[in-house]
Structures are given as C-alpha cells and as structure tokens.
Write a protein that holds these residues in place. Sequence first.
Motif, PDB file in Angstrom:
ATOM      1  N   ASP A 119       0.818  -1.296   0.059  1.00  0.00           N
ATOM      2  CA  ASP A 119       0.014  -0.034  -0.097  1.00  0.00           C
ATOM      3  C   ASP A 119       0.657   1.377   0.203  1.00  0.00           C
ATOM      4  N   GLY A 120       2.208   1.315  -0.432  1.00  0.00           N
ATOM      5  CA  GLY A 120       2.906   2.411  -0.535  1.00  0.00           C
ATOM      6  C   GLY A 120       4.421   1.965  -0.106  1.00  0.00           C
ATOM      7  N   TRP A 121       5.265   3.175   0.372  1.00  0.00           N
ATOM      8  CA  TRP A 121       6.681   3.231   0.520  1.00  0.00           C
ATOM      9  C   TRP A 121       6.898   3.283   1.897  1.00  0.00           C
ATOM     10  N   ARG A 122       7.661   2.463   2.837  1.00  0.00           N
ATOM     11  CA  ARG A 122       8.182   2.872   4.226  1.00  0.00           C
ATOM     12  C   ARG A 122       9.683   3.194   3.926  1.00  0.00           C
ATOM     13  N   GLN A 123       9.886   4.366   4.383  1.00  0.00           N
ATOM     14  CA  GLN A 123      11.501   5.100   3.994  1.00  0.00           C
ATOM     15  C   GLN A 123      12.240   5.819   5.404  1.00  0.00           C
ATOM     16  N   THR A 124      13.340   5.511   5.075  1.00  0.00           N
ATOM     17  CA  THR A 124      14.241   6.053   6.227  1.00  0.00           C
ATOM     18  C   THR A 124      15.170   7.041   5.361  1.00  0.00           C
TER      19      THR A 124
END
Length: 228
Positions: A119-124
Amino acid sequence: MRLVAEFKICCDALPLVEVAATVPEATLILELQFNHGERPLFLVTVTDGSDQVVANAFSDAYDVGEWTLVGEAGDTRRYQVMPALSFEEQLGGQINDLAGLEALATADAIIEQIEVLPDGWRQTGWFADREAFNEFSAFWQQNADFRLYRLTRDGESKPPGDGLTNHQQEALRTAYEMGHFDIPRRASLEEVATELDISASSLSERLRRAETQLIEETVATTWPPLPD
C-alpha cells in the motif's frame, strides 16, 4: 540540526507497489538511480517469495518496462528494473502538484532506504534541518497518507529493532507468541511457517536475519574486539 526520519507514504500509485501487493510474502527494498534521465533506474533487492511469482509480478506490472535478474544468494535476489513510466506519468493521476514533486528531488535530504509495501513505501531518510523535513512531509500530507514513525537528531540512538523489516518483525513476533522460543518449545518452525503462509526455509532465513540484526544492534556493540 540534521534529522533522521522513518516514515510511510501510503499511496498505491507509487512505483512497484503493485508488485509488492502481488507477492506480499516477499520483502522488496528499492534503490533509485537518478542518473538515468526522467525515468530513474530501479535496483530492487527481493528477499523471500517464489522466484517465478516475483518474475511474473515484474512482467505483469503496468509500471515495469524491462527487468533483469542480476544476482542471487539463498532467498535473496537482486534485480535491475527499467520503469515503463516517468514519475510524472506514474503519479499524475493521484498527485496534482507535479511541480512540487519535482522540487522534492532537489530537497536537502537523502532517502537511505525504501521498502516497497502493498500500500505504499516505508522509508528512512536524512534531512539537513527541520525546514527540509517539514517541506517534504507537508507535500506528502497534502497528496497522500503520510505516517511518521520516528524523528531523531543525527547521532541519537534508535530503539533496538528499528533496522528490522516488517516481515522480520512479524516473523519474530509470531514465533514468540506461538512459543517457538520457549523451553520446551511449544511450536515448531513448520507450524510457525504455516501460520505465516511461507515455507519453513524462508521463515528460518527470516528469523536468522532478524536475530543477526538484533545482535548487531545490541550485544555485539558491547563486545571487545577479537584478538588477531
């Protein structure tokens, strides 16, 4: 004051989200190579998931042009992917402020890791200051669902386990709750794998990677160096 942020952008129009949704048991880590014009080359590291299912997902995805498997080790494969669309073409139907999207590419920030989710992007990411972070987060709050998980100053310690992927956290939690780590053990590796709907070998590798990450973040940092 430099900042480190961990956040999620919930937007199903983002590149490769369709692939992640097709292979939910896999972990996809994306790197963008911006020296390829308006369509940055994608380098995708995929852990777990069937080789053939992943290959079919790339071939069927509307936003993937050509793709190549460039290396593999165990359950981890490395792909080079040429997108079929520019970011403007990909996101134009969902984001009205395309000029603002282009401006983010020159923001005082470095996105260190992108995990592609169904459902999307998880980013650091690293941000030069609070103003740079506010500009970035404000854009995505206006154009998608922006969820902030962590915001710390450069150099501040992060909670143990922050380096784990979502799949690794899920595997550890499920194994723990089912009693896989109890003495005596209440759940076998196969039983936990069945609960997670993955193979026992995939679960074993996922747990090993998670345990290694936790050791490196915690006790390993306190050990004296080994003698030569």
